[in-house]
Design a protein around this motif. Structure first.
Motif, PDB file in Angstrom:
ATOM      1  N   PHE A  36      21.175 -12.002  22.021  1.00 29.23           N
ATOM      2  CA  PHE A  36      20.541 -12.327  23.296  1.00 29.23           C
ATOM      3  C   PHE A  36      19.108 -12.775  23.011  1.00 29.23           C
ATOM      4  N   ASP A  37      18.858 -14.095  23.062  1.00 31.73           N
ATOM      5  CA  ASP A  37      17.481 -14.543  22.922  1.00 31.73           C
ATOM      6  C   ASP A  37      16.819 -14.553  24.296  1.00 31.73           C
ATOM      7  N   ASP A  38      15.555 -14.915  24.333  1.00 34.43           N
ATOM      8  CA  ASP A  38      14.820 -14.839  25.598  1.00 34.43           C
ATOM      9  C   ASP A  38      15.205 -15.945  26.573  1.00 34.43           C
ATOM     10  N   TRP A  57      18.266 -16.285  27.469  1.00 34.27           N
ATOM     11  CA  TRP A  57      19.486 -15.817  28.139  1.00 34.27           C
ATOM     12  C   TRP A  57      19.241 -15.734  29.641  1.00 34.27           C
ATOM     13  N   PHE A  80      18.540  -8.853  19.815  1.00 32.47           N
ATOM     14  CA  PHE A  80      17.845  -9.200  21.045  1.00 32.47           C
ATOM     15  C   PHE A  80      16.360  -9.372  20.760  1.00 32.47           C
ATOM     16  N   GLU A  81      15.681  -9.975  21.733  1.00 29.88           N
ATOM     17  CA  GLU A  81      14.236 -10.207  21.632  1.00 29.88           C
ATOM     18  C   GLU A  81      13.504  -9.073  22.348  1.00 29.88           C
ATOM     19  N   SER A  89      16.120 -10.686  27.725  1.00 24.59           N
ATOM     20  CA  SER A  89      16.887 -10.360  26.533  1.00 24.59           C
ATOM     21  C   SER A  89      17.171  -8.868  26.468  1.00 24.59           C
TER      22      SER A  89
END
Length: 374
Positions: free
Chosen positions: A52-54, A56, A78-79, A85
């Motif tokens: 999950f990057d930012d 998303w 994730f970020e 995220s």
């Protein structure tokens, strides 16, 4: 137009979908019935990696709810500084809690340059929920979380995950929040635990005594990170206790990571002859020559990996040469300073099992890449 699913056998589609990111799997599931069946089958989701990057947006795809029943081994990235995220990661973890047959393995990893050490309570609360519901959880790896871990999480794992085989809490944080008493409770509650990663301050003499008990299941790996103020103040563990644990578990390998926060007197208390050190990472602000010589003279039978961050000097060159002569079983050596040619020659001549090394004779642009031994 022909049905795309008819062009490839389902087993081929499954193999392809196993390697797709979550967004692409969601899109593939909407192409046709055949692709939807392949994208949602258990083989695709048994071992799952989700990022999950930012960027998303929104909540989890609707079809994912059914697929989560098949997830057993999850790597979740994730970020940490991105709210969306973190929210998606939290939502996924909560959704996985209590599923049947449920998670067997969970690895959490943070990506991105901006890591918020003061954040992450939402993610840790979700991990707490997973530990309370995933009764079959066997492997939990939190090393790549920049958040401070605490006793409550460890105690929840002790109460909720009796089948744990490995737990890694030796993360990159400024504060050691896990106390020795909660680790002791964990060892008592999880008799099959065979691999454990901790900050040094979380380990105690009582924990070593539990590991040395005659009825204890084989224990094979212990990672100790020494980096925060609590580690500096930790009481030394008797060499005799280490010797007892080593006799009880002759296959035990210890990984020691020593960071700049440790003063010289703390280093001398940590490096003890009876500890079966297999991996030694030295990134100290003070003396490096002494610890390298100590490893050469006491860990010759066990040392497999050495990593050294130091300034170039005649002393470190001579210490490395002595280590090469004594530690014939060494498989990796990575020295992040320029060394003399005789150092490289020594490792090549005496370490027949060497698989890779970082031994630079001239200064090069970073990052330095290791040399693989054919």
């Amino acid at each position: 137009m022909a049905d795309p699913g008819k062009q490839l056998p389902e087993e081929v589609l499954v193999f392809i979908f196993c390697h797709l990111p979550l967004k692409d799997r969601a899109m593939a599931a909407q192409v046709c019935k055949s692709w939807a069946a392949a994208a949602t089958c258990s083989s695709v989701w048994h071992d799952t990696s989700i990022s999950f990057d930012d960027e998303w947006e929104g909540t989890l795809p609707p079809y994912l709810s059914t697929c989560l029943d098949h997830v057993q081994n999850l790597r979740l990235e994730f970020e940490p500084s991105g709210e969306r995220s973190r929210r998606a990661a939290t939502e996924l973890l909560v959704a996985l809690a209590g599923r049947v047959p449920g998670l067997r393995s969970l690895l959490l990893e943070c990506c991105g340059e901006k890591r918020l050490f003061e954040a992450g309570r939402d993610v840790l609360d979700a991990v707490h929920t997973v530990c309370g519901a995933a009764r079959e959880l066997r492997h939990l790896d939190l090393r790549r979380l920049p958040f401070t871990l605490d006793d409550a999480l460890v105690l929840q794992a002790a109460r909720g995950c009796p089948e744990l085989r490995s737990l890694f809490l030796d993360n990159n944080t400024l504060v050691g929040g896990v106390g020795p008493s909660s680790v002791l409770e964990l060892l008592k509650a999880c008799p099959r635990l065979r691999a454990l990663g901790l900050h040094l301050a979380s380990l105690s003499l009582a924990a070593l005594e539990v590991l040395a008990a005659p009825d204890r299941s084989p224990f094979s790996f212990l990672a100790l990170r020494c980096a925060c103020p609590e580690d500096v103040r930790a009481s030394p563990l008797p060499d005799e206790a280490w010797a007892t644990v080593r006799r009880r578990h002759p296959g035990l390998e210890v990984e020691l990571e020593l960071e700049p926060a440790l003063p010289a007197q703390s280093v001398s208390r940590i490096l003890q002859p009876a500890v079966p050190v297999a991996v030694l990472r030295l990134n100290l602000s003070g003396d490096i020559v002494g610890p390298v010589l100590f490893a050469a003279r006491h860990y010759a039978a066990t040392l497999r990996v050495l990593e050294v961050h130091a300034a170039p000097s005649a002393g470190i060159d001579l210490a490395l040469r002595e280590l090469a002569v004594r530690c014939a079983g060494l498989r990796e050596v990575h020295c992040f300073c320029v060394v003399k040619p005789f150092v490289l020659d020594a490792f090549r001549a005496h370490c027949a099992r060497l698989r890779s090394y970082t031994l630079k004779l001239t200064r090069e642009p970073h990052p330095w890449k290791p040399t693989l031994v054919a």
